[in-house]
Design a protein around this motif. Structure first.
Motif, PDB file in Angstrom:
ATOM      1  N   ARG A 158       0.835  -1.205   0.000  1.00 23.41           N
ATOM      2  CA  ARG A 158       0.000   0.000   0.000  1.00 23.41           C
ATOM      3  C   ARG A 158       0.867   1.250   0.000  1.00 23.41           C
ATOM      4  O   ARG A 158       0.561   2.234  -0.683  1.00 23.41           O
ATOM      5  N   ALA A 198       2.176   1.703  -3.509  1.00 21.04           N
ATOM      6  CA  ALA A 198       1.120   2.183  -4.402  1.00 21.04           C
ATOM      7  C   ALA A 198       0.867   3.675  -4.188  1.00 21.04           C
ATOM      8  O   ALA A 198       0.725   4.436  -5.161  1.00 21.04           O
ATOM      9  N   LEU A 229      -0.104  -3.924  -8.194  1.00 19.51           N
ATOM     10  CA  LEU A 229       0.610  -2.657  -8.366  1.00 19.51           C
ATOM     11  C   LEU A 229       0.659  -2.193  -9.816  1.00 19.51           C
ATOM     12  O   LEU A 229       1.154  -1.094 -10.100  1.00 19.51           O
ATOM     13  N   PRO A 257      -1.239   1.368 -10.252  1.00 17.01           N
ATOM     14  CA  PRO A 257      -0.462   2.526  -9.782  1.00 17.01           C
ATOM     15  C   PRO A 257       0.826   2.729 -10.582  1.00 17.01           C
ATOM     16  O   PRO A 257       1.227   3.867 -10.825  1.00 17.01           O
TER      17      PRO A 257
END
Length: 382
Positions: A8, A11, A161, A164
Motif C-alpha cells: 500500500r 502504491a 501494483l 499505480p
C-alpha cells in the motif's frame, strides 16, 4: 511490516511522488527499492514501453539488484524475430493478462528468455500488463532468485501494483513518445525548441549557421530504369544516408524538398563558424561515401553557405511549419543549381570559404537571381 502493508505504501508513492519523476531510470530504481523494503525479493525487473518511432519499437528500463537501472531501446526489426515472437512479453501484450512461470524444471519448449533468466540464478518470473489511457499495453516483468520463488502474496502484490505503476509511468512515456514524434518530423533542434515552448506563429530567432542543400542527381533516369519498389528503396537509402550524416554532426535536417534536403549547422551550437563549416563539409563527405556503394550508387550535388537565417515557426494560425528562411537560404539553393551547371559535386559561397579551413577552387563570380552583384563561387573537393 507485512507485504500487503508495504505494498500500500508503494502504491501511494507511485501515484503521488513517483509520477512526478521525469527520469524513468530514477522512477524504476526508486520503485524497486521500495518493493525490496516492503519484503519483495527482487533480482531483476524489466519495464518495456512502446514508442511511436519509425525505427524503434520500444524503450524501457532494466533494473538489477547489482547494477540498478539502465535504459534500453529495441529496434523495430526485433518484432519479427524469435526474441519477441513467442516471448512472455508478447504473450502478456496479446492476452492483456498477468503471466507467472517458475524457472526451475524448464523444458525445451519454454522460450529462451526463461532459460536465460534461470541460468542467471532466477527462480520465479512474474509479468504484468500495464495499460495506459490510450489503451496500449506495456509490460513489467519481475524476477527473484530466492529459493522457492515469490510467495503467492508477493506475486499477487506485483499484479495489484500494475495500475499505480501505470499511473506513474504514463506521463514519462507520453513525454517520450511526443518528443520522438517531434524529432522524427521536425528534426532534433526544432523539436527541442518546440518542446521548450516555441509554438506560436512568428516565434522565430535569428541564428548564424552553415547551410547545406543536397539534391539527388539523375533521379528521372533512375525512375525510368527501375521499378517503383526499387526507386523507393533507393530514395529511402538516399534520405537515410543524408539525414544520418547531418545528425551525426549535430546538424538539423529541416526539409525534404522532393529529392532535396535542407539542413543547418548552427554556429553557436558548434562553437565557432569554422567548426560549423567543418561539420557541414564532414556531412557532405559522409554522404558521398555512403551513397557511393551498393548496386545503385547515387550521385548528388551539394551547396554550402554561411550566413544569418530566421529559424522558427511560420504559417497560418492553424498550420505551422518550423523552418529557416531568409536571403542566405535562397542563396544556398541557387548555388546548388550552379553545382549541377558546373558538374561539380560540391560548391560553396565566399563567406563559407573564408570561414572554412579547407581547400577550394575558384569558379568565378556568377549572377544569382535576387542579388544585385555576381557572387564568387568555389568548388570543394569534399
Amino acid at each position: 511490516m507485512a507485504v500487503a502493508d508495504g505494498g500500500r505504501d508503494v502504491a501511494e508513492w507511485l501515484v503521488a511522488e513517483g509520477r512526478l519523476l521525469t527520469d524513468p531510470v530514477a522512477l524504476v530504481d526508486a520503485f524497486c527499492r521500495r518493493l525490496i523494503a516492503a519484503g519483495v525479493p527482487l533480482q531483476r525487473v524489466r519495464i518495456g514501453q512502446s514508442i511511436t518511432h519509425p525505427l524503434l519499437s520500444a524503450w524501457g528500463v532494466v533494473w538489477t539488484a547489482a547494477k540498478g537501472g539502465e535504459e534500453y531501446v529495441i529496434d523495430r526489426k526485433v518484432l519479427a524475430t524469435s526474441t519477441f515472437v513467442g516471448s512472455p512479453f508478447e504473450a502478456v501484450i496479446r492476452s492483456r493478462r498477468p503471466l507467472r512461470r517458475r524457472l526451475d524444471g524448464l523444458g525445451p519448449d519454454d522460450h529462451g528468455v526463461f532459460h536465460e533468466l534461470a541460468a542467471a540464478g532466477g527462480t520465479d518470473y512474474v509479468a504484468v500488463p500495464i495499460v495506459y489511457g490510450n489503451d496500449t499495453v506495456q509490460v513489467a516483468s519481475f524476477v527473484t532468485d530466492r529459493p522457492g520463488g515469490f510467495g503467492d502474496d508477493e506475486a499477487a502484490l506485483l499484479e495489484r501494483l500494475r495500475h499505480p505503476l501505470a499511473a506513474a509511468l504514463e506521463p514519462t512515456a507520453m513525454r517520450r513518445s511526443a518528443a520522438s514524434l517531434l524529432r522524427t518530423y521536425l528534426g532534433v533542434g526544432p523539436a527541442d525548441r518546440v518542446a521548450e515552448g516555441a509554438i506560436r506563429r512568428g516565434d522565430v530567432v535569428a541564428v548564424e549557421a552553415a547551410i547545406l542543400f543536397v539534391d539527388m542527381r539523375g533521379f528521372t533516369a533512375l525512375s525510368e530504369r527501375l521499378t517503383s519498389a526499387a526507386v523507393l528503396a533507393v530514395l529511402d537509402r538516399y534520405f537515410e544516408t543524408v539525414a544520418q550524416a547531418i545528425v551525426d554532426r549535430d546538424g538539423d535536417v529541416l526539409k525534404f524538398l522532393g529529392d532535396g534536403v535542407l539542413a543547418i549547422f548552427p554556429v553557436e551550437q558548434a562553437g565557432s563558424a569554422q567548426a560549423a563549416c567543418d561539420a557541414a563539409v564532414g556531412a557532405v563527405r559522409a554522404i558521398r561515401d555512403g551513397l557511393a556503394t551498393g548496386p545503385d550508387p547515387v550521385a548528388f550535388a551539394a551547396a554550402l553557405h554561411l550566413g544569418p537565417v530566421l529559424y522558427g515557426n511560420i504559417g497560418s494560425p492553424d498550420r505551422l511549419d518550423f523552418t529557416v528562411l531568409g536571403p542566405a537560404v535562397n542563396l544556398t539553393s541557387r548555388l546548388e543549381g550552379l553545382a549541377k551547371q558546373f558538374d561539380r559535386p560540391t560548391v560553396c559561397s565566399d563567406p563559407f570559404r573564408q570561414a572554412w579551413a579547407g581547400t577550394t577552387e575558384p569558379l568565378g563570380a556568377h549572377p544569382i537571381r535576387g542579388l544585385a552583384e555576381p557572387q564568387p563561387v568555389f568548388a570543394i573537393e569534399a
